[in-house]
Enzyme design. Sequence first.
Site, PDB file in Angstrom:
ATOM      1  N   LYS A 179      13.556 -14.273 -10.793  1.00 49.78           N
ATOM      2  CA  LYS A 179      13.265 -13.158 -11.721  1.00 49.78           C
ATOM      3  C   LYS A 179      12.242 -13.606 -12.758  1.00 49.78           C
ATOM      4  O   LYS A 179      11.307 -12.888 -13.058  1.00 49.78           O
ATOM      5  CB  LYS A 179      14.520 -12.703 -12.479  1.00 49.78           C
ATOM      6  CG  LYS A 179      15.492 -11.755 -11.883  1.00 49.78           C
ATOM      7  CD  LYS A 179      15.051 -10.434 -11.398  1.00 49.78           C
ATOM      8  CE  LYS A 179      14.326 -10.483 -10.101  1.00 49.78           C
ATOM      9  NZ  LYS A 179      15.029 -10.209  -8.896  1.00 49.78           N
ATOM     10  N   ASN A 206      -1.674   1.954   6.049  1.00 44.08           N
ATOM     11  CA  ASN A 206      -0.801   0.851   5.609  1.00 44.08           C
ATOM     12  C   ASN A 206      -0.507  -0.011   6.825  1.00 44.08           C
ATOM     13  O   ASN A 206      -0.347   0.522   7.924  1.00 44.08           O
ATOM     14  CB  ASN A 206       0.545   1.379   5.097  1.00 44.08           C
ATOM     15  CG  ASN A 206       0.437   2.038   3.742  1.00 44.08           C
ATOM     16  OD1 ASN A 206      -0.641   2.107   3.170  1.00 44.08           O
ATOM     17  ND2 ASN A 206       1.558   2.526   3.243  1.00 44.08           N
ATOM     18  N   GLY A 207      -0.349  -1.311   6.616  1.00 48.31           N
ATOM     19  CA  GLY A 207      -0.025  -2.188   7.741  1.00 48.31           C
ATOM     20  C   GLY A 207      -1.197  -3.102   8.046  1.00 48.31           C
ATOM     21  O   GLY A 207      -2.131  -3.223   7.242  1.00 48.31           O
ATOM     22  N   GLU A 254      18.347 -16.871  -8.244  1.00 49.21           N
ATOM     23  CA  GLU A 254      17.917 -15.514  -8.561  1.00 49.21           C
ATOM     24  C   GLU A 254      17.326 -15.450  -9.977  1.00 49.21           C
ATOM     25  O   GLU A 254      16.310 -14.797 -10.204  1.00 49.21           O
ATOM     26  CB  GLU A 254      19.105 -14.551  -8.391  1.00 49.21           C
ATOM     27  CG  GLU A 254      18.869 -13.120  -8.807  1.00 49.21           C
ATOM     28  CD  GLU A 254      17.734 -12.412  -8.062  1.00 49.21           C
ATOM     29  OE1 GLU A 254      17.191 -12.961  -7.095  1.00 49.21           O
ATOM     30  OE2 GLU A 254      17.390 -11.293  -8.491  1.00 49.21           O
ATOM     31  N   ARG A 277       4.998   0.362  -6.136  1.00 56.29           N
ATOM     32  CA  ARG A 277       4.977  -0.491  -4.951  1.00 56.29           C
ATOM     33  C   ARG A 277       4.032  -1.676  -5.113  1.00 56.29           C
ATOM     34  O   ARG A 277       4.101  -2.632  -4.350  1.00 56.29           O
ATOM     35  CB  ARG A 277       4.540   0.326  -3.723  1.00 56.29           C
ATOM     36  CG  ARG A 277       5.554   1.367  -3.313  1.00 56.29           C
ATOM     37  CD  ARG A 277       4.963   2.350  -2.338  1.00 56.29           C
ATOM     38  NE  ARG A 277       4.688   1.786  -1.030  1.00 56.29           N
ATOM     39  CZ  ARG A 277       5.453   1.951   0.035  1.00 56.29           C
ATOM     40  NH1 ARG A 277       6.545   2.659  -0.066  1.00 56.29           N
ATOM     41  NH2 ARG A 277       5.124   1.433   1.186  1.00 56.29           N
ATOM     42  N   GLU A 280       8.614 -14.294 -11.172  1.00 54.98           N
ATOM     43  CA  GLU A 280       7.851 -13.158 -10.637  1.00 54.98           C
ATOM     44  C   GLU A 280       7.331 -12.230 -11.724  1.00 54.98           C
ATOM     45  O   GLU A 280       6.285 -11.622 -11.562  1.00 54.98           O
ATOM     46  CB  GLU A 280       8.628 -12.391  -9.563  1.00 54.98           C
ATOM     47  CG  GLU A 280       9.856 -11.689 -10.033  1.00 54.98           C
ATOM     48  CD  GLU A 280      10.631 -11.056  -8.880  1.00 54.98           C
ATOM     49  OE1 GLU A 280      10.060 -10.782  -7.828  1.00 54.98           O
ATOM     50  OE2 GLU A 280      11.841 -10.848  -9.054  1.00 54.98           O
ATOM     51  N   CYS A 299       0.832  -1.218   0.000  1.00 60.25           N
ATOM     52  CA  CYS A 299       0.000   0.000   0.000  1.00 60.25           C
ATOM     53  C   CYS A 299       0.864   1.265   0.000  1.00 60.25           C
ATOM     54  O   CYS A 299       1.974   1.272   0.505  1.00 60.25           O
ATOM     55  CB  CYS A 299      -0.856   0.040   1.252  1.00 60.25           C
ATOM     56  SG  CYS A 299      -1.826  -1.430   1.510  1.00 60.25           S
ATOM     57  N   TRP A 359      -3.075  -2.582  -1.432  1.00 62.37           N
ATOM     58  CA  TRP A 359      -2.649  -3.921  -1.843  1.00 62.37           C
ATOM     59  C   TRP A 359      -3.346  -4.871  -0.864  1.00 62.37           C
ATOM     60  O   TRP A 359      -3.042  -4.867   0.329  1.00 62.37           O
ATOM     61  CB  TRP A 359      -1.133  -4.009  -1.715  1.00 62.37           C
ATOM     62  CG  TRP A 359      -0.511  -5.248  -2.242  1.00 62.37           C
ATOM     63  CD1 TRP A 359      -0.313  -5.591  -3.550  1.00 62.37           C
ATOM     64  CD2 TRP A 359       0.058  -6.315  -1.471  1.00 62.37           C
ATOM     65  NE1 TRP A 359       0.331  -6.798  -3.631  1.00 62.37           N
ATOM     66  CE2 TRP A 359       0.574  -7.268  -2.388  1.00 62.37           C
ATOM     67  CE3 TRP A 359       0.179  -6.576  -0.103  1.00 62.37           C
ATOM     68  CZ2 TRP A 359       1.196  -8.435  -1.980  1.00 62.37           C
ATOM     69  CZ3 TRP A 359       0.800  -7.742   0.301  1.00 62.37           C
ATOM     70  CH2 TRP A 359       1.302  -8.661  -0.630  1.00 62.37           C
ATOM     71  N   HIS A 419      19.384 -35.841  -8.368  1.00 61.23           N
ATOM     72  CA  HIS A 419      18.673 -36.301  -7.165  1.00 61.23           C
ATOM     73  C   HIS A 419      17.176 -36.016  -7.236  1.00 61.23           C
ATOM     74  O   HIS A 419      16.507 -35.997  -6.215  1.00 61.23           O
ATOM     75  CB  HIS A 419      19.281 -35.650  -5.916  1.00 61.23           C
ATOM     76  CG  HIS A 419      20.710 -36.020  -5.707  1.00 61.23           C
ATOM     77  ND1 HIS A 419      21.102 -37.284  -5.326  1.00 61.23           N
ATOM     78  CD2 HIS A 419      21.855 -35.308  -5.872  1.00 61.23           C
ATOM     79  CE1 HIS A 419      22.421 -37.328  -5.248  1.00 61.23           C
ATOM     80  NE2 HIS A 419      22.896 -36.133  -5.583  1.00 61.23           N
ATOM     81  N   LYS A 472       6.532  -3.935  -3.908  1.00 59.25           N
ATOM     82  CA  LYS A 472       7.949  -3.580  -3.876  1.00 59.25           C
ATOM     83  C   LYS A 472       8.510  -3.667  -2.463  1.00 59.25           C
ATOM     84  O   LYS A 472       9.648  -4.057  -2.261  1.00 59.25           O
ATOM     85  CB  LYS A 472       8.117  -2.159  -4.431  1.00 59.25           C
ATOM     86  CG  LYS A 472       9.551  -1.706  -4.521  1.00 59.25           C
ATOM     87  CD  LYS A 472      10.321  -2.531  -5.544  1.00 59.25           C
ATOM     88  CE  LYS A 472      11.809  -2.250  -5.545  1.00 59.25           C
ATOM     89  NZ  LYS A 472      12.551  -3.340  -6.196  1.00 59.25           N
TER      90      LYS A 472
HETATM   91  C1  F6R Z   1      12.413  -9.959  -6.005  1.00 60.08           C
HETATM   92  C2  F6R Z   1      12.203  -9.014  -4.951  1.00 60.08           C
HETATM   93  C3  F6R Z   1      11.853  -9.509  -3.588  1.00 60.08           C
HETATM   94  C4  F6R Z   1      12.637  -8.726  -2.533  1.00 60.08           C
HETATM   95  C5  F6R Z   1      12.177  -9.125  -1.120  1.00 60.08           C
HETATM   96  C6  F6R Z   1      12.993  -8.417  -0.060  1.00 60.08           C
HETATM   97  O1  F6R Z   1      12.751  -9.336  -7.205  1.00 60.08           O
HETATM   98  O2  F6R Z   1      12.297  -7.836  -5.159  1.00 60.08           O
HETATM   99  O3  F6R Z   1      12.084 -10.872  -3.479  1.00 60.08           O
HETATM  100  O4  F6R Z   1      13.992  -8.989  -2.712  1.00 60.08           O
HETATM  101  O5  F6R Z   1      10.834  -8.812  -0.954  1.00 60.08           O
HETATM  102  O6  F6R Z   1      12.879  -7.036  -0.179  1.00 60.08           O
HETATM  103  P1  F6R Z   1      13.916  -6.063   0.496  1.00 60.08           P
HETATM  104  O7  F6R Z   1      15.230  -6.277  -0.167  1.00 60.08           O
HETATM  105  O8  F6R Z   1      13.361  -4.685   0.246  1.00 60.08           O
HETATM  106  O9  F6R Z   1      13.959  -6.407   1.948  1.00 60.08           O
END
Ligand code: F6R
Length: 614
Positions: A491, A102-103, A487, A27, A494, A2, A76, A510, A609
């Site tokens: 990527k 928010n929260g 990673e 976000r 997501e 949010c 959100w 395995h 985000k």
């Molecule tokens: C993936 C991504 C998330 C963040 C995770 C932690 O692309 O962005 O997996 O890495 O939510 O976020 P931070 O680094 O802000 O604690």
Amino acid sequence: MCGIVGYIGKREAAPILLNGLRRLEYRGYDSAGIAVLNGDLSVVKQKGSVENLELALQEKGDRLYGATLGIAHTRWATHGDPSDRNAHPHLNGVGDIAVIHNGIIENHMSLRLELSSHGYVFRSATDTEVLVHLIDRMWKEEPSISLEYAVRRALQHVEGAYGLCVISSREPGTLVVARKGSPLVLGLGEGEYFVASDAAPIVEHTRKVVYLGDGEMAVITEAGYMVKTVENIETEKAVTELDFDLEEIEKSGYEHFMLKEIFEQPAVMEDVMRGRVRLESGSLHLGGIKDNLEHLRKAKRIIICACGTSWHAGLIGEYLIEEFARIPVEVDYASEFRYRNPVITPEDVVIVISQSGETADTLAALREAKDKGALVMGICNVVGSTIARETHCGMYTHAGPEIGVASTKAFTAQVIVLYMVALALSQGRTLGDDEIAGYLQELSEVPAKVAQILRGNEAIQSIAESYRDARNFLYLGRGYNFPVALEGALKLKEISYIHAEGYPAAEMKHGPIALIDEDMPVIFIATHDNTYTKILSNIEEVRSRKGRVIAIASEGDEEIRSLADHVIFIPSAAGPVTPLLTVIPLQLLSYHIATLRGCNVDRPRNLAKSVTVE
Ligand code: F6R
């Protein structure tokens, strides 16, 4: 997650608020709304985009015109589906108090029952709505108190996390905000004030900001602001200067923020090293941890806590610190760490890594570690973020604002910081000055090598075309490239919604090998290192089961050309810096597959985000 924007001043509030919401779109959100005070409260809120909200506002034009105080929100969904009725702001029964939040209010069920028993009628399924009715109830009980006091009294009954803004036509000209857990920033203009959940909506208006701390409230009028604790103790707050420009949060001609951020990496990498890596003397200057360096070097054990992509950076950090500094390292998901009563002693050092610096699980892990007496070091991107403020020491990644939800430049910046930390820990202990100088030289060559990989973008795009319809992907790597495999898979899943798994290459036999057939593309990170020949055998195993192979290989490797369907070459480099190179083609591949599938890469579905809830 949010987003919050608030405005009080002399200008038209609605356009400022809408623009602020646009800046917060990155976000992630599913609905948006706005309330302005112009005699009465006018509220427009609905499911869907800020753009649609703007169209809806145009229909209401006259009612909003002239209002110079307002609040706006992107939601959100956590409690209640994404819908018009669940969108914020929420109003009390007679519609003279508006709240955005928010929260998560953890005791919302019991508060809802109690308020219902007093005749309050709920119109949404959200936890937030209890706040507005609670404020209303406190005010009804003591009609002579101010909005500030009504909010303060209400918050005494609330458990959970909040960043909230409240306005009321009973006290026009006042904006009350409060924070516990969810970040809030106050922007100080000339005779006007802004509030937001991060600085992105504020920077175009003013660079002067005040970060509210946990348990703090601000009462803002056109004439000034006052910060107090929820217990009503006045607090002196430092005014901070924002250190980024509006341009940095705009797309600069790129089609998406994610692409812009991928391409920014060579420059970002230089920024991360600037002033810290001194090549002439072969030394490191890490200001944020220099006073704690001796303590860090004496750690019996280092525990790295993070989530998602930051956790992957943490895994690379484990390999780097163990190789360079020979200190045992464990890497924990912050969400697991906080709940498993971990064994931590004052001889341990905990490193928390977070781009946003606001991730709820990472913040809780930090607090757990501090409570148990460990020295906690932070690696954060957002300056002034909660994690940055609560750690004992730390280093900023200086990657600039990362707007695309999928983390790219923040990841490589985190890895560079970890590389520098690992070298600093080894200084005078496990590595000689010459060795350190050699590793720094390797690191300093990385930005140019990344720029070279980025020049191959078109070739990567054409590989993406062959795989846009794939339904599954496997990513395999070993050593430093195992976290890169994880990673790469993250990527892809997501932003393209293709199922992808990352594995250490040797683990394939395995279990995952059962999945291999002609419909399973496998990405091998097969750079020249001590496991190279083993990886070649793994590639053969995939080929003999008709799997399609994309290899990320070292420049000049002709052998692999005959084995793989596609090869993406990267400049050769020493093992410890390879993750900074091998991850680049994987970021680009995910980006292109996702855009070819028509996905919204900057705002993928269901993702936020900054994950400020558990
Ligand atoms: C993936 C991504 C998330 C963040 C995770 C932690 O692309 O962005 O997996 O890495 O939510 O976020 P931070 O680094 O802000 O604690």
